[in-house]
Design a protein around this motif. Structure first.
Motif, PDB file in Angstrom:
ATOM      1  N   GLY B   3      79.713  -1.691 -88.177  1.00  0.00           N
ATOM      2  CA  GLY B   3      79.643  -0.816 -87.010  1.00  0.00           C
ATOM      3  C   GLY B   3      78.733   0.362 -87.284  1.00  0.00           C
ATOM      4  O   GLY B   3      77.950   0.782 -86.434  1.00  0.00           O
ATOM      5  N   ASP B   4      78.836   0.885 -88.514  1.00  0.00           N
ATOM      6  CA  ASP B   4      78.000   2.006 -88.902  1.00  0.00           C
ATOM      7  C   ASP B   4      76.533   1.690 -88.786  1.00  0.00           C
ATOM      8  O   ASP B   4      75.752   2.489 -88.308  1.00  0.00           O
ATOM      9  N   ARG B   5      76.178   0.503 -89.272  1.00  0.00           N
ATOM     10  CA  ARG B   5      74.771   0.144 -89.242  1.00  0.00           C
ATOM     11  C   ARG B   5      74.287   0.097 -87.797  1.00  0.00           C
ATOM     12  O   ARG B   5      73.230   0.594 -87.471  1.00  0.00           O
ATOM     13  N   TRP B   6      75.125  -0.502 -86.926  1.00  0.00           N
ATOM     14  CA  TRP B   6      74.745  -0.587 -85.511  1.00  0.00           C
ATOM     15  C   TRP B   6      74.583   0.797 -84.906  1.00  0.00           C
ATOM     16  O   TRP B   6      73.663   1.057 -84.141  1.00  0.00           O
ATOM     17  N   LEU B   7      75.504   1.698 -85.268  1.00  0.00           N
ATOM     18  CA  LEU B   7      75.443   3.050 -84.722  1.00  0.00           C
ATOM     19  C   LEU B   7      74.130   3.724 -85.133  1.00  0.00           C
ATOM     20  O   LEU B   7      73.454   4.351 -84.331  1.00  0.00           O
ATOM     21  N   LYS B   8      73.784   3.562 -86.419  1.00  0.00           N
ATOM     22  CA  LYS B   8      72.546   4.188 -86.899  1.00  0.00           C
ATOM     23  C   LYS B   8      71.329   3.598 -86.205  1.00  0.00           C
ATOM     24  O   LYS B   8      70.403   4.320 -85.854  1.00  0.00           O
ATOM     25  N   VAL B   9      71.364   2.286 -86.007  1.00  0.00           N
ATOM     26  CA  VAL B   9      70.260   1.639 -85.293  1.00  0.00           C
ATOM     27  C   VAL B   9      70.160   2.204 -83.879  1.00  0.00           C
ATOM     28  O   VAL B   9      69.078   2.542 -83.394  1.00  0.00           O
ATOM     29  N   LEU B  10      71.323   2.365 -83.244  1.00  0.00           N
ATOM     30  CA  LEU B  10      71.359   2.878 -81.873  1.00  0.00           C
ATOM     31  C   LEU B  10      70.775   4.294 -81.801  1.00  0.00           C
ATOM     32  O   LEU B  10      69.968   4.612 -80.919  1.00  0.00           O
ATOM     33  N   LEU B  11      71.182   5.149 -82.770  1.00  0.00           N
ATOM     34  CA  LEU B  11      70.683   6.522 -82.782  1.00  0.00           C
ATOM     35  C   LEU B  11      69.175   6.541 -82.961  1.00  0.00           C
ATOM     36  O   LEU B  11      68.448   7.241 -82.256  1.00  0.00           O
ATOM     37  N   ARG B  12      68.718   5.760 -83.931  1.00  0.00           N
ATOM     38  CA  ARG B  12      67.300   5.724 -84.223  1.00  0.00           C
ATOM     39  C   ARG B  12      66.529   5.196 -83.015  1.00  0.00           C
ATOM     40  O   ARG B  12      65.478   5.717 -82.653  1.00  0.00           O
ATOM     41  N   ALA B  13      67.114   4.168 -82.389  1.00  0.00           N
ATOM     42  CA  ALA B  13      66.442   3.553 -81.245  1.00  0.00           C
ATOM     43  C   ALA B  13      66.316   4.551 -80.100  1.00  0.00           C
ATOM     44  O   ALA B  13      65.269   4.645 -79.462  1.00  0.00           O
ATOM     45  N   SER B  14      67.392   5.324 -79.857  1.00  0.00           N
ATOM     46  CA  SER B  14      67.298   6.239 -78.722  1.00  0.00           C
ATOM     47  C   SER B  14      66.337   7.373 -79.038  1.00  0.00           C
ATOM     48  O   SER B  14      65.643   7.869 -78.155  1.00  0.00           O
ATOM     49  N   GLY B  15      66.288   7.776 -80.312  1.00  0.00           N
ATOM     50  CA  GLY B  15      65.285   8.761 -80.697  1.00  0.00           C
ATOM     51  C   GLY B  15      63.891   8.191 -80.518  1.00  0.00           C
ATOM     52  O   GLY B  15      63.032   8.780 -79.871  1.00  0.00           O
ATOM     53  N   ALA B  16      63.718   7.003 -81.062  1.00  0.00           N
ATOM     54  CA  ALA B  16      62.404   6.367 -80.988  1.00  0.00           C
ATOM     55  C   ALA B  16      62.048   6.038 -79.546  1.00  0.00           C
ATOM     56  O   ALA B  16      60.880   5.994 -79.183  1.00  0.00           O
ATOM     57  N   GLY B  17      63.093   5.840 -78.709  1.00  0.00           N
ATOM     58  CA  GLY B  17      62.862   5.459 -77.322  1.00  0.00           C
ATOM     59  C   GLY B  17      62.083   6.480 -76.523  1.00  0.00           C
ATOM     60  O   GLY B  17      61.445   6.140 -75.522  1.00  0.00           O
ATOM     61  N   THR B  18      62.122   7.741 -76.963  1.00  0.00           N
ATOM     62  CA  THR B  18      61.381   8.755 -76.220  1.00  0.00           C
ATOM     63  C   THR B  18      59.874   8.497 -76.290  1.00  0.00           C
ATOM     64  O   THR B  18      59.150   8.869 -75.374  1.00  0.00           O
TER      65      THR B  18
END
Lengths: 275, 294, 252
Positions: B3-18
């Motif tokens: 779950g942690d890995r997914w959360l980190k991916v999600l955070l990074r993705a939303s940051g990168a999404g900008t």
């Protein structure tokens, strides 16, 4: 002696200019209150606009529309805004600096350009003006505010707290949701409320998205009115009775925005966590 | 841990999404302007004709309108915003008076621009009309100068709060050193504090300029909406933002719409450059500040 | 014959190009207090941060070698499991400001998603606070946030929080360096009481503290373990000249 006189003169000049720059504000507020208060009564809030020339009528449609737009904008902007803010607060890398610059760029985006983007991305594919497209445009304006306030708040949380959580065997997810976010709650909420106060008065992004609607509508796929749109349309009209309604709507909008600023301050204080 | 890995991916993705978000905004604008770019190219920048009937479109009247109004607004507001920031930053950093003034300037910043426009229309335009009558020029009331005045009132709180922060960053040691040498408050302000803070103030000016350039509603309501090169400061005109606001929903022909999007593209580039300049100055100051703390 | 709960074998650790720990090996005895001493920058904090596996959370950190907990290498275990068995208390008290005193004590359970019944929670809270000598001082404010507590009380709250997880080993990284002498004395008394049940590893730069309460002392210098042995022996007849210099105040 000369120096002393110059010192006094300069100070007087500064104070004079300061007072002068506050003057237009007082004038604007005075005019809004004076002209607005006369048209505000119960039916102003619960009735729909009267046809031009007819007296009376209210702004129910635009009050409802403004709320609908805000709800949509908040729903679109908060999840990515908070996630990105968390990401940026985590560490300073070259990549995150790039993201930070991009967020600044988004914040500097002129509101009318945001309107065009929402028109091309949402209005055209959906085939018409809609509350949804207006909410989307407003969420674009709100996103950088939420990102920045989340980042600033979370950066202030000492690393030792995170460390304490990890040392107890917590994983990153629980550390985030049970320690970091709750500790920063006050700042994040006040950031969101400030974001709302910024978009509540925005007009330009709504001109070709939400478009305006003289009737009551809550369907997100149909056009809605909003207080700033109504003020614009009524202010530009030649009818005196419409000008009066525009003053009333201005008063309602200003009070609403000031209230939001107040709430933001309170939220920041109330949930402020001392470290 | 999964779950942690997914959360980190999600955070990074939303940051990168900008990044794709900003990029697709730019691409959308470029694509939307393609018909106009093909037809007018860079000639668009130098053409002063805007005629939807004959399908001739040029940016110059609006570029001039934007530059004139925002520079003029900056010049008009600068003495006032500096006065506020000196008042709040040097004379009265604390106390009830400073609270009231800073609260009022915050209020000024919180008023929606459409209300400024409305106020300008009702209060300022008749005033300008009287002035123009007494000067013996056509009494439009609306025009470049009227828009600049409204704009200047709107950016006062913005510049003031920025430069006030800057003045607060001036270390008290050097201020005290100046006083200890017998300098008056005025001499300290003019010869120590302002020179020390000048790059910060410059950054504030750039950021305020970025705001003025993009401001739409208040300007649209009082500028007079004339699509010709303004002949004087009292003449009606249009800015890049205001012409879009006025004509976008009425643009029935696709080349008209595309030309408006082309204007938006230039508006985007212009604000981007101005904001970037401001942000670069701010970042450089932060770096210097951090070094000094070491 | 005492049993050795932790065996540190050829431990190397650092950040990027900064090699902090160099081939450190020694054993930690069960239910004893082991003090790790040395001048600042000698790697003593890094060492205990490795034992809790919190060191590797820092950017650019690396670690190799083995640490055996009852014969099992902790680097082969899940990091979160290691941290539950080996508790840690930090230099500055760091209770969670968003939680009540009560929740702070059971924070480890909240944060790892372990569901407890009401009575289990009450029992753990009271038991841990008693063990941390804090129960009498806070029992009437359990539902309040802990930020009004004094520094010493906050540090004992952090100890209670670590004890609540029922760890086998408790690591403390200069736990009294931010506290006044009275609060320090209280924590030392507390540690002496705790060693009846668990193993304690204490990083300190305070020689008299090490002499007062520890059973074993490790002395580190420039990332290497210079000397290790029973505290009595290390302080009276140090084998290494560096240890002697340090103990007599020649540096550090």
């Amino acid at each position: 002696m000369k120096r002393k006189i110059f010192d006094k003169l300069f100070k007087g000049f500064v104070i004079l200019l300061t007072l002068l720059s506050v003057a237009p504000l007082l004038l604007i507020l005075f005019m809004i209150v004076k002209n607005g208060i006369t048209v505000i009564n119960w039916s102003f809030f619960v009735k729909l606009p009267a046809p031009p020339g007819n007296a009376g009528g209210g702004v129910l449609n635009s009050i409802v529309g403004t709320f609908e737009l805000i709800v949509l904008a908040v729903a679109f902007a908060i999840p990515p805004g908070i996630l990105t803010g968390v990401y940026l607060s985590e560490r300073r890398s070259r990549f995150s600096n790039v993201i930070r610059t991009i967020v600044n760029t988004l914040q500097g985006l002129p509101s009318i350009v945001v309107g065009i983007i929402a028109y091309l991305w949402v209005v055209r594919p959906l085939g018409g003006f809609s509350a949804l497209s207006g909410g989307f445009a407003l969420s674009l304006m709100m996103l950088p505010v939420v990102i920045k306030s989340t980042e600033e708040t979370l950066k202030l949380i000492p690393y030792s707290l995170k460390e304490a959580s990890f040392a107890l065997g917590a994983n990153y997810g629980r550390t985030l949701f049970k320690v970091i976010l709750p500790s920063g709650m006050g700042g994040i909420i006040s950031g969101v409320v400030i974001g709302i106060s910024r978009i509540a008065g925005e007009t330009a992004p709504l001109l070709f998205t939400a478009f305006g609607n003289p009737f009551l509508n809550v369907n997100p796929f149909k056009p809605v009115d909003a207080l700033p749109l109504l003020i614009f349309n009524y202010a530009m009209s030649p009818y005196k009775s419409w000008h009066e309604i525009a003053w009333g709507a201005s008063l309602v909008l200003v009070v609403f925005v000031l209230l939001l600023n107040f709430v933001a301050k309170m939220a920041g204080e109330k949930w402020k966590v001392r470290f | 841990m999964r779950g942690d890995r997914w959360l980190k991916v999600l955070l990074r993705a939303s940051g990168a999404g900008t990044a794709p978000l900003a990029l697709s905004i730019l691409i959308t604008l470029i694509f939307g302007s393609l018909p106009a770019i093909k037809k007018f190219g860079l000639h668009f920048l130098s053409s002063s004709v805007w005629n939807p009937v004959t399908d001739h479109f040029g940016l110059l009247p609006f570029l001039m309108g934007t530059i004139l109004t925002s520079i003029l607004a900056l010049l008009l507001s600068f003495p006032f915003s500096m006065a506020i920031s000196i008042f709040l930053g040097v004379y009265h950093p604390e106390g009830p008076l400073s609270k009231i003034i800073s609260y009022l300037t915050d209020l000024l910043a919180g008023i929606p621009s459409v209300i400024y426009g409305f106020w300008g229309l009702v209060f300022l335009v008749p005033l300008m009309r009287k002035l123009e009558l007494s000067l013996g020029i056509p009494p439009y009331g609306v025009g470049i100068l009227t828009a600049s005045i409204v704009l200047s009132i709107m950016i006062i709180p913005y510049t003031a709060s920025l430069s006030r922060e800057i003045l607060k960053m001036v270390p008290s040691e050097i201020v005290e050193a100046s006083y200890s040498l017998g300098a008056t408050t005025t001499e300290t302000i003019l010869k120590v504090i302002l020179p020390y803070a000048k790059s910060g103030i410059l950054a504030g000016i750039f950021l305020s300029l970025g705001r003025a350039i993009g401001e739409t509603m208040a300007v649209t309501m009082v500028i007079g909406n004339s699509n010709t090169l303004p002949s004087s400061l009292f003449a009606p005109g249009n800015t890049m933002a205001s012409v879009i606001a006025n004509e976008f929903t009425e643009a029935t022909r696709s080349i008209h719409l595309s030309s408006l999007i082309y204007i938006a593209l230039w508006l985007f580039v212009l604000t981007l450059l101005v904001n970037l300049a401001g942000n670069i100055i701010v970042t450089r100051m932060e770096v210097i500040g951090e070094k000094k703390n070491l | 014959m005492e049993s050795k709960i932790l065996k540190i074998v050829d431990l190397n650790a650092g950040y990027y190009n900064n090699h902090v720990l160099k081939n450190v090996s020694f054993d930690i005895h069960e239910k004893k207090i082991t003090a790790i001493m040395g001048p600042s920058g000698c790697g003593k904090s890094t060492l205990i941060r490795c034992i809790n596996r919190i060191h590797e959370m820092t950017e650019g950190a690396y670690v190799n070698g083995k640490i055996l907990l009852r014969g099992k290498n902790i680097f082969d275990m899940e990091a979160t499991d290691v941290r539950r068995k080996i508790g840690m208390v930090f230099q500055r008290p760091n209770p969670f400001p968003n939680m009540t005193i009560y929740d702070n004590v059971i924070a480890g359970y909240i944060l790892t998603g372990v569901k407890l019944s009401r009575s289990e929670k009450d029992e753990i809270v009271e038991d841990s606070l008693r063990k941390a000598f804090l129960w009498d001082e806070v029992k009437d404010f359990l539902k309040k946030r802990g930020t009004f507590l004094s520094g010493g009380q906050q540090q004992r709250l952090c100890i209670a929080r670590a004890l609540a997880m029922k760890p086998e080993v408790l690591l403390l990284d200069e736990p009294t360096s931010a506290l006044d002498p009275r609060a320090t004395f209280m924590i030392e008394e507390l540690l002496l009481e705790l060693k009846k049940e668990i193993t304690i590893v204490l990083v300190t730069h305070n020689m008299s503290q090490a002499a007062r309460i520890s059973d074993y002392t490790a002395f580190m210098y420039l990332g290497e373990l210079v000397e290790f042995g029973p505290t009595n022996r290390v302080f009276t007849t140090p084998k290494n000249p560096k240890t002697e210099e340090y103990l007599t105040g020649k540096f550090g």
